[in-house]
Design a protein around this motif. Structure first.
Motif, mmCIF file in Angstrom:
data_model
loop_
_atom_site.group_PDB
_atom_site.id
_atom_site.type_symbol
_atom_site.label_atom_id
_atom_site.label_comp_id
_atom_site.label_asym_id
_atom_site.label_seq_id
_atom_site.Cartn_x
_atom_site.Cartn_y
_atom_site.Cartn_z
ATOM 1 N N GLY A 125 0.817 -1.215 0.000
ATOM 2 C CA GLY A 125 0.000 0.000 0.000
ATOM 3 C C GLY A 125 0.850 1.264 0.000
ATOM 4 O O GLY A 125 0.328 2.365 -0.079
ATOM 5 N N SER B 49 2.597 8.435 5.859
ATOM 6 C CA SER B 49 2.206 8.194 7.251
ATOM 7 C C SER B 49 1.439 6.876 7.338
ATOM 8 O O SER B 49 1.005 6.334 6.314
ATOM 9 N N GLU C 289 -1.511 6.554 8.661
ATOM 10 C CA GLU C 289 -2.909 6.859 8.297
ATOM 11 C C GLU C 289 -3.101 6.813 6.786
ATOM 12 O O GLU C 289 -4.085 6.299 6.261
ATOM 13 N N GLU C 290 -2.118 7.372 6.071
ATOM 14 C CA GLU C 290 -2.177 7.406 4.605
ATOM 15 C C GLU C 290 -2.135 5.973 4.046
ATOM 16 O O GLU C 290 -2.836 5.639 3.101
ATOM 17 N N LYS D 258 -3.235 3.277 5.510
ATOM 18 C CA LYS D 258 -4.535 2.671 5.771
ATOM 19 C C LYS D 258 -5.528 3.123 4.688
ATOM 20 O O LYS D 258 -6.251 2.305 4.110
ATOM 21 N N LYS D 259 -5.521 4.417 4.416
ATOM 22 C CA LYS D 259 -6.431 4.997 3.414
ATOM 23 C C LYS D 259 -6.192 4.354 2.043
ATOM 24 O O LYS D 259 -7.117 3.964 1.347
ATOM 25 N N ARG D 260 -4.910 4.221 1.683
ATOM 26 C CA ARG D 260 -4.569 3.665 0.358
ATOM 27 C C ARG D 260 -4.999 2.213 0.242
ATOM 28 O O ARG D 260 -5.505 1.785 -0.800
ATOM 29 N N ILE E 213 -7.390 0.706 1.891
ATOM 30 C CA ILE E 213 -8.854 0.611 1.844
ATOM 31 C C ILE E 213 -9.348 0.997 0.445
ATOM 32 O O ILE E 213 -10.165 0.306 -0.153
ATOM 33 N N SER E 214 -8.791 2.074 -0.105
ATOM 34 C CA SER E 214 -9.298 2.523 -1.418
ATOM 35 C C SER E 214 -8.881 1.570 -2.540
ATOM 36 O O SER E 214 -9.558 1.458 -3.556
ATOM 37 N N ARG E 215 -7.779 0.846 -2.352
ATOM 38 C CA ARG E 215 -7.365 -0.132 -3.365
ATOM 39 C C ARG E 215 -8.395 -1.259 -3.462
ATOM 40 O O ARG E 215 -8.677 -1.756 -4.554
#
Ligand code: 5GP
Length: 203
Positions: free
Chosen positions: A13, A124, A126-127, A129-131, A133-135
């Motif tokens: 990620g 980071s 957090e970033e 995690k975001k990536r 999830i969006s993948r």
């Protein structure tokens, strides 16, 4: 001249795949080391291009036959770098990128201290995690596991020679290209090359 190995690691990620695809397209004489894995194929992935997809039984046979330079269990699946694959490429003077996890990277550093090592990190946690999830390519269970593994991987940044923080793919591609080019100019890597001996002796 024998090829050079570039070991690239970093949490899943972090954006490694996009960066590597672009760098491989741009730099001549640089290829991707195709690993073996027991992970199921994702949509769009091809056998013999992204990975050699094998069953757990086939993978274990390869371990027993001592076919791997390194192998590891990553996020619940088995992944391994083929000795035969990389030896054949290096002997032909081809440079190789090994996209392997931190356990694998540490094992390769021990066996082949001459490799160049690069850690690619997201900006980071957090970033990351975001990536991930969006993948949307991982199940809830796999996602949790990948985030837990990422914390352990971050703790090993210090074992690598270079760190690229992936804020923008374009900039990270530029940085990785710079590392690869600089590594190939190291005297240590080229000193055995024909004709270099005289130059180095000042003749
Ligand atoms: P993915 O399943 O997302 O393609 O890869 C998961 C992780 O396995 C990534 O961190 C990737 O670098 C790592 N990986 C891929 N191939 C190998 C390998 O041959 N050996 C090891 N140790 N890790 C690998």
């Amino acid at each position: 001249m024998r090829g050079t190995i570039f070991v690239v690691s970093g949490p899943s990620g972090a954006g490694k795949t996009s960066i590597l695809k672009e760098v491989l397209r741009k730099i001549p004489n640089l290829e991707f080391s195709i690993s073996y894995t027991t992970r199921p194929k994702r949509p769009g992935e091809k056998h013999g291009e992204d990975y050699f997809f094998v069953t757990e039984e086939e993978f274990k046979d390869l371990i027993n036959a001592d076919e791997f330079l390194e192998w590891a269990e990553v996020h619940g699946y088995l992944y391994g770098t083929s000795k035969a694959f990389i030896t054949e490429k290096l002997e032909r003077g081809i440079n190789l990128i090994l996209d392997i996890d931190v356990q694998g990277a540490l094992a390769v550093m021990k066996r082949m201290p001459e490799v160049a090592t690069i850690f690619i990190s997201p900006p980071s946690f957090e970033e990351l995690k975001k990536r991930l999830i969006s993948r949307g390519t991982e199940s809830e269970r796999d996602l949790k596991r990948r985030l837990k593994d990422a914390r352990w991987e971050f703790s090993h940044i210090i074992d690598f020679q270079y760190l690229i923080v992936n804020r923008s793919v374009k900039e990270s591609v530029r940085q990785l290209e710079a590392v690869i080019i600089a590594e190939q100019l190291k005297i240590d890597r080229i000193k055995d090359h024909m004709g270099m001996e005289e130059i180095l002796r000042g003749v």
